[in-house]
Design an enzyme around this catalytic site. Structure first.
Site, PDB file in Angstrom:
ATOM      1  N   CYS A 283      53.576  32.798  66.138  1.00 19.96           N
ATOM      2  CA  CYS A 283      54.319  31.531  66.234  1.00 19.96           C
ATOM      3  C   CYS A 283      55.471  31.408  65.239  1.00 19.96           C
ATOM      4  O   CYS A 283      56.629  31.244  65.626  1.00 19.96           O
ATOM      5  CB  CYS A 283      53.369  30.354  66.041  1.00 19.96           C
ATOM      6  SG  CYS A 283      51.925  30.363  67.111  1.00 19.96           S
TER       7      CYS A 283
ATOM      8  N   HIS B  45      56.032  24.123  62.773  1.00 18.67           N
ATOM      9  CA  HIS B  45      55.452  25.340  62.195  1.00 18.67           C
ATOM     10  C   HIS B  45      56.486  26.190  61.469  1.00 18.67           C
ATOM     11  O   HIS B  45      56.407  27.429  61.476  1.00 18.67           O
ATOM     12  CB  HIS B  45      54.725  26.151  63.267  1.00 18.67           C
ATOM     13  CG  HIS B  45      53.567  26.940  62.717  1.00 18.67           C
ATOM     14  ND1 HIS B  45      52.906  27.918  63.433  1.00 18.67           N
ATOM     15  CD2 HIS B  45      52.945  26.905  61.501  1.00 18.67           C
ATOM     16  CE1 HIS B  45      51.942  28.430  62.701  1.00 18.67           C
ATOM     17  NE2 HIS B  45      51.935  27.833  61.522  1.00 18.67           N
TER      18      HIS B  45
END
Length: 584
Positions: free
Chosen positions: A82, A143
């Site tokens: 990610c 993130h």
């Protein structure tokens, strides 16, 4: 007359009809600044989508995008996890250039209270579009870090990287966010910490009992110090790992925390509501909406309406709900009359997580015919993802393109369409996709793509445009466990380096146009061009490495570790709790 002769010419007549047929695709000049709706799924495998071959999970809205637009069959993430993949997506650069790829086993942002993140000196496409007069919004997952030096400096926050509006998770969904699920974050390490705590505690208790019974001679001062050490050791790790749900599972609106911890029952409806509201608020000016789905990452938050609907358990239910959300966003675009002036893009940040299982439940995605999955930097299953563009009247509907493209290509594509210019003071690895998408060129601009696992180069692909061959050389591959299992089930993730990988000399070589599953490695005995191809790719690697410059490692242990003074807190630390959505 000359004009009459021209129209009678057998060569000119088909040309004129061809130009007439192309009329619907010539509106680009009349739309100076289109809207952008970028839809990015989380951990979705390329094999999970109907238009990419899945016939058991229903994705009619994503399939409709492909039918009405352009589907890419060789769309590649710049990283198999990610944080680095999204950094590359936002900046158009390999994550190694920004320090957003790992030098150790901590390969993603681990805490909201870490100090690493997307560096302030990186220029995202949102920042350039903001300068071009766009309203820019990020809804969902970030993130990319939050703070650098203090709790509220927000140096890595979306609003510092070109977004006017943010609603969502500064972190990522993990099973710890769902109280009923087994904790996921650093699970193996936590087990070791618990075991160490129990051993230290047992040692302390044994020493105390031995002193009381007279079996051992040890002074009370030593026992007191041992007991104090036991307590401090426990507090040192439990203060972070014992409260993961409160520290990491939070929701924010702009700079303010709205839920700590997040109330997962209403997350999906709020993310969708915020996305549609952003479109409605900004319909009269150019806008960029980056809807960064929390689907389909564990713990697979799925509303009751979709539970039990699919043939693939909770994971399938979750994907079908995400597809429904895509449909709701498309309906909002249509309702506001924005369909013809909006470029919609759908992709996943990397491949599906094969190892993610609980007992017999498969909680990760499926990568179709492609080997490997999430965390594997070289194998196709970790990096080949869905890629769909729709822009009625500009992009030809129902088109399929089998050319190497990258998530990094979104950067120059949207910047160019918005009337901006990509930065000239740094290397931009993405390429403008518009000519390829419109069919004005036959081939992707990418000749080579480099596939990293952390900072380690695992594989390289070479698109030999004159022959159509797509060669791929693997320098490093993970060791599957159990052997031939296709994933690292014993570890939970495949590693990038160390004892868990194999180095290949000469490299493993595949020709992807003939062997997309990477099942039959070529050799000098079976492929006459073997040595030529390996040399060509080797020279490309050398040239690529000359373009790399040292930068601070954002995912170093010192940056990744939890720091209480950086912890975002709704209240007075450590008593962090609020539910402003519930209050409303």
């Amino acid at each position: 007359s000359f004009l009459l002769l021209c129209f009678r010419s057998p060569l000119v007549t088909p040309l004129i009809f061809g130009l007439l047929l192309q009329a619907p695709l010539t509106q680009l000049s009349t739309i100076t600044q289109p809207n952008f709706v970028l839809l990015l799924a989380d951990d979705l495998g390329i094999g999970d989508v109907g238009c990419y071959g899945n016939d058991t999970i229903r994705t009619p809205n994503i399939d409709r995008l492909a039918k009405e637009g352009v589907k890419l069959t060789q769309h590649i993430a710049a990283a198999p996890l990610c944080t680095p993949s999204r950094a590359a997506f936002l900046t158009g650069r390999y994550p190694i250039r920004s320090g957003m790829d790992a030098i150790n086993d901590y390969r993603v942002i681990f805490w909201n209270a870490g100090s690493g993140g997307l560096p302030p000196n990186e220029t995202t496409f949102a920042k350039i579009l903001q300068q071009q007069g766009y309203s820019t919004g990020l809804i969902g997952k970030w993130h990319q870090g939050v703070n650098c030096e203090s709790r509220n400096d927000h140096c890595h926050h979306p609003l510092k990287h070109g977004f006017d509006y943010f609603y969502g998770m500064p972190f990522t969904l993990i099973s710890d966010c769902q109280p009923t699920e087994t904790p996921e974050m650093d699970r193996a390490f936590r087990r070791k910490l618990w075991l160490s705590t129990q051993m230290i505690g047992l040692l302390t208790l044994t020493a105390v009992l031995g002193r009381l019974t007279g079996l051992i001679s040890v002074c009370w001062k030593t026992l007191t110090c041992l007991a104090l050490f036991s307590l401090l050791f426990f507090i040192s790790w439990f203060s972070s790992y014992g409260f993961v749900r409160y520290w990491n599972c939070i929701m924010m609106r702009n700079h303010g925390i709205t839920e700590q911890p997040m109330v997962t029952d209403r997350t999906t409806s709020l993310v969708l509501q915020e996305s549609i509201s952003f479109i409605e608020r900004n319909k009269h000016k150019p806008f960029l909406l980056f809807l960064s789905f929390l689907h389909s990452h564990t713990p697979l938050l799925t509303t009751e309406k979709f539970l039990g609907r699919s043939r693939h358990g909770l994971y399938g239910d979750n994907v079908e709900e995400m597809d429904w959300m895509v449909g709701q966003v498309l309906d909002a675009i249509d309702k506001e009359g924005l369909k013809d002036t909006t470029l919609v893009y759908f992709a996943s940040d990397h491949g599906g997580w094969l190892e993610r299982q609980e007992g017999k439940r498969q909680l990760g995605g499926w990568n179709g015919i492609y080997k490997g999955g999430k965390a594997m930097g070289g194998w196709e299953g970790g990096i080949r993802v869905p890629g769909i563009f729709r822009w009625p009247g500009v992009l030809p509907a129902g088109t399929v393109i089998d050319e190497p493209t990258s998530l990094m290509d979104i950067y120059p594509t949207v910047v160019h369409l918005a009337g901006g210019a990509v930065p000239q003071d740094r290397v931009i690895d993405g390429r403008d996709l518009l000519p390829l998408l419109r069919g004005t060129v036959a081939h992707s601009e990418h000749e080579f793509l480099f596939h990293y696992c952390g900072v380690h180069l695992h594989a390289v692909r070479w698109h030999q445009k004159d022959t159509g061959a797509v060669w791929k050389a693997h320098y490093v591959t993970p060791i599957f466990s159990p052997p031939r299992a296709g994933a690292c089930y014993d570890r939970g993730f495949c590693p990038c380096f160390g004892e868990g990988v194999t180095h290949h000399e000469p490299p493993l070589l595949f020709e992807l146009s003939q062997d997309p599953s990477e099942a039959k490695p070529l050799s000098a005995d079976t492929e006459p061009l073997f040595d030529t191809v390996i040399r060509k790719i080797g020279r490309a690697v050398e040239e690529h490495r000359r373009t790399l410059t040292p930068v601070p490692a954002q995912l170093s242990v010192s940056n990744v570790v939890w720091k209480p003074w950086l912890q975002p807190c709704c209240g007075t630390f450590p008593f962090c709790w609020c539910d402003k959505e519930g209050d409303n």
